[in-house]
Design a protein around this motif. Structure first.
Motif, short mmCIF file in Angstrom:
data_model
loop_
_atom_site.label_atom_id
_atom_site.label_comp_id
_atom_site.label_asym_id
_atom_site.label_seq_id
_atom_site.Cartn_x
_atom_site.Cartn_y
_atom_site.Cartn_z
N ALA A 21 0.81 -1.20 -0.01
CA ALA A 21 -0.04 0.00 0.11
C ALA A 21 0.93 1.34 -0.07
O ALA A 21 0.54 2.08 -0.81
CB ALA A 21 -0.87 -0.06 1.30
N ILE A 22 2.07 1.23 0.65
CA ILE A 22 2.78 2.61 0.92
C ILE A 22 3.75 2.79 -0.49
O ILE A 22 3.63 3.67 -1.07
CB ILE A 22 3.89 2.39 1.97
N VAL A 23 3.92 1.52 -1.31
CA VAL A 23 4.63 1.61 -2.53
C VAL A 23 3.80 2.19 -3.51
O VAL A 23 3.90 3.07 -4.19
CB VAL A 23 5.13 0.23 -2.74
N LEU A 24 2.24 1.79 -3.50
CA LEU A 24 1.29 2.20 -4.28
C LEU A 24 1.12 3.70 -4.05
O LEU A 24 1.12 4.36 -5.08
CB LEU A 24 0.14 1.31 -4.50
N LEU A 25 1.06 4.06 -2.75
CA LEU A 25 0.78 5.67 -2.47
C LEU A 25 2.09 6.34 -3.04
O LEU A 25 1.60 7.17 -3.83
CB LEU A 25 0.72 5.62 -0.88
N VAL A 26 3.25 5.97 -2.84
CA VAL A 26 4.15 6.52 -3.42
C VAL A 26 4.25 6.72 -4.83
O VAL A 26 4.44 7.81 -5.50
CB VAL A 26 5.67 5.99 -2.70
N LEU A 27 3.87 5.63 -5.75
CA LEU A 27 3.75 5.61 -6.87
C LEU A 27 2.81 6.76 -7.43
O LEU A 27 2.84 7.28 -8.52
CB LEU A 27 3.87 4.16 -7.60
N GLY A 28 1.88 6.63 -6.83
CA GLY A 28 0.52 7.46 -7.23
C GLY A 28 0.87 8.95 -7.22
O GLY A 28 0.90 9.92 -8.09
N LEU A 29 1.53 9.27 -5.88
CA LEU A 29 2.23 10.36 -5.55
C LEU A 29 3.22 11.12 -6.66
O LEU A 29 3.05 12.25 -7.16
CB LEU A 29 2.76 10.74 -4.11
N VAL A 30 4.18 10.22 -6.89
CA VAL A 30 4.91 10.46 -7.91
C VAL A 30 4.52 10.62 -9.42
O VAL A 30 4.82 11.79 -10.13
CB VAL A 30 6.32 9.46 -8.01
N LEU A 70 7.85 11.79 0.56
CA LEU A 70 8.76 11.16 1.72
C LEU A 70 7.82 11.47 2.82
O LEU A 70 7.51 10.60 3.76
CB LEU A 70 9.97 11.78 1.65
N LEU A 71 7.46 12.66 3.14
CA LEU A 71 6.47 12.97 4.24
C LEU A 71 5.25 12.28 4.12
O LEU A 71 5.04 11.85 5.51
CB LEU A 71 6.30 14.49 4.32
N ILE A 72 4.59 12.15 3.24
CA ILE A 72 3.35 11.46 3.28
C ILE A 72 3.46 9.82 3.52
O ILE A 72 2.74 9.08 4.04
CB ILE A 72 2.36 11.72 1.92
N ALA A 73 4.63 9.50 2.90
CA ALA A 73 4.83 7.84 2.80
C ALA A 73 5.32 7.62 4.33
O ALA A 73 4.58 6.80 4.84
CB ALA A 73 5.91 7.57 1.90
N ALA A 74 6.05 8.66 4.76
CA ALA A 74 6.21 8.29 6.41
C ALA A 74 5.20 8.25 7.20
O ALA A 74 5.02 7.50 8.25
CB ALA A 74 7.50 9.37 6.94
N ALA A 75 4.35 9.26 7.04
CA ALA A 75 3.21 9.42 7.95
C ALA A 75 2.42 8.14 7.91
O ALA A 75 1.72 7.62 8.68
CB ALA A 75 2.28 10.93 7.67
N ALA A 76 2.09 7.72 6.51
CA ALA A 76 1.46 6.64 6.27
C ALA A 76 1.91 5.51 6.86
O ALA A 76 1.13 4.56 7.78
CB ALA A 76 1.22 6.26 4.54
N GLY A 77 3.50 5.14 6.79
CA GLY A 77 3.90 4.07 7.43
C GLY A 77 3.83 4.26 8.97
O GLY A 77 3.58 3.05 9.86
N ALA A 78 4.09 5.40 9.62
CA ALA A 78 3.92 5.46 11.06
C ALA A 78 2.72 5.29 11.68
O ALA A 78 2.39 4.82 12.63
CB ALA A 78 4.39 6.82 11.56
N SER A 79 1.42 5.68 10.86
CA SER A 79 0.10 5.61 11.25
C SER A 79 -0.50 4.34 11.03
O SER A 79 -1.55 4.01 11.75
CB SER A 79 -0.80 6.70 10.79
N TRP A 80 0.00 3.56 10.29
CA TRP A 80 -0.78 2.35 9.77
C TRP A 80 -0.53 1.32 10.91
O TRP A 80 0.47 1.14 11.63
CB TRP A 80 0.03 1.69 8.65
N PRO A 81 -1.60 0.80 11.54
CA PRO A 81 -1.70 -0.12 12.61
C PRO A 81 -0.69 -1.34 12.11
O PRO A 81 -1.04 -1.89 11.25
CB PRO A 81 -3.15 -0.40 13.04
N SER A 82 0.14 -1.71 13.04
CA SER A 82 1.03 -2.85 12.84
C SER A 82 0.59 -4.11 13.83
O SER A 82 0.17 -3.90 14.94
CB SER A 82 2.38 -2.47 13.05
N ARG A 83 0.57 -5.27 13.51
CA ARG A 83 0.26 -6.43 14.37
C ARG A 83 1.47 -6.51 15.13
O ARG A 83 2.51 -6.49 14.88
CB ARG A 83 0.24 -7.56 13.52
N PRO A 84 1.20 -7.00 16.44
CA PRO A 84 2.26 -7.28 17.33
C PRO A 84 2.94 -8.56 16.93
O PRO A 84 2.60 -9.45 16.48
CB PRO A 84 1.50 -7.60 18.73
#
Length: 185
Positions: free
Chosen positions: A152-161, A171-185
């Motif tokens: 999803a983050i790669v597709l987001l970056v490709l779309g933004l580019v 970079l800022l949007i991709a970093a925000a997406a990666g940081a805010s995406w819930p991760s499994r423990p």
């Protein structure tokens, strides 16, 4: 490495030749060229390793092309204002001529189907090498649990580019997406 014994100050012609030759014969940016220059200048006794470190550090602080700043600083250190002007010209004129020649050549060949195919092929190879490098760096960190998030983050970056996003925003949007995406423990 011990510094060479200082020799008399270089002539402007000798300084210009060394800068023109060494600053314009490497690929990989100013760091590679600065190291080639350091070796030559220290070997000839025109600069000590300490002088190089100081001039290199100062050149990294200046806005613009750090290699031109470094070459100009070497010229200033060696021969004052005349040395600075000579080394600046010696570092910038040869690469400017090559860039102008490449631009003229590209302009003349741009309408050629063979040239367009060659450019497309070169671009494809460059992208494939970039993708392989990214995969090589990311592979140890990718798990099947993280795959949907990564895709999803790669597709987001490709779309933004593709939409013309500037690199800093992408970079800022991709970093925000990666940081805010819930991760499994």
């Amino acid at each position: 490495m011990r510094d060479a014994i200082p020799s008399p100050e270089p002539s402007l012609g000798a300084l210009a030749w060394v800068i023109a030759r060494d600053a314009n014969r490497t690929f990989g940016g100013g760091t590679a060229s600065s190291e080639v220059l350091r070796r030559t200048l220290v070997r000839r006794g025109w600069l000590s390793d300490d002088d190089h470190r100081q001039l290199y550090a100062l050149s990294r602080l200046t806005p613009g092309t750090n290699l031109l700043s470094y070459c100009t600083a070497v010229g200033w250190h060696s021969r004052g204002i005349r040395g600075a002007i000579v080394t600046w010209l010696a570092a910038s004129i040869p690469c400017s001529i090559v860039a102008l020649g490449a631009t003229v050549l590209y302009d003349r060949l741009a309408d050629s189907p063979t040239f367009s195919l060659a450019v497309l092929l070169a671009t494809t190879i460059a992208l494939a090498l970039l993708a392989a490098s990214v995969w090589h760096l990311a592979k140890p960190h990718v798990t099947w649990n993280a795959a949907p998030r990564s895709i999803a983050i790669v597709l987001l970056v490709l779309g933004l580019v593709t939409l013309g996003g500037t690199p800093i925003y992408v970079l800022l949007i991709a970093a925000a997406a990666g940081a805010s995406w819930p991760s499994r423990p």
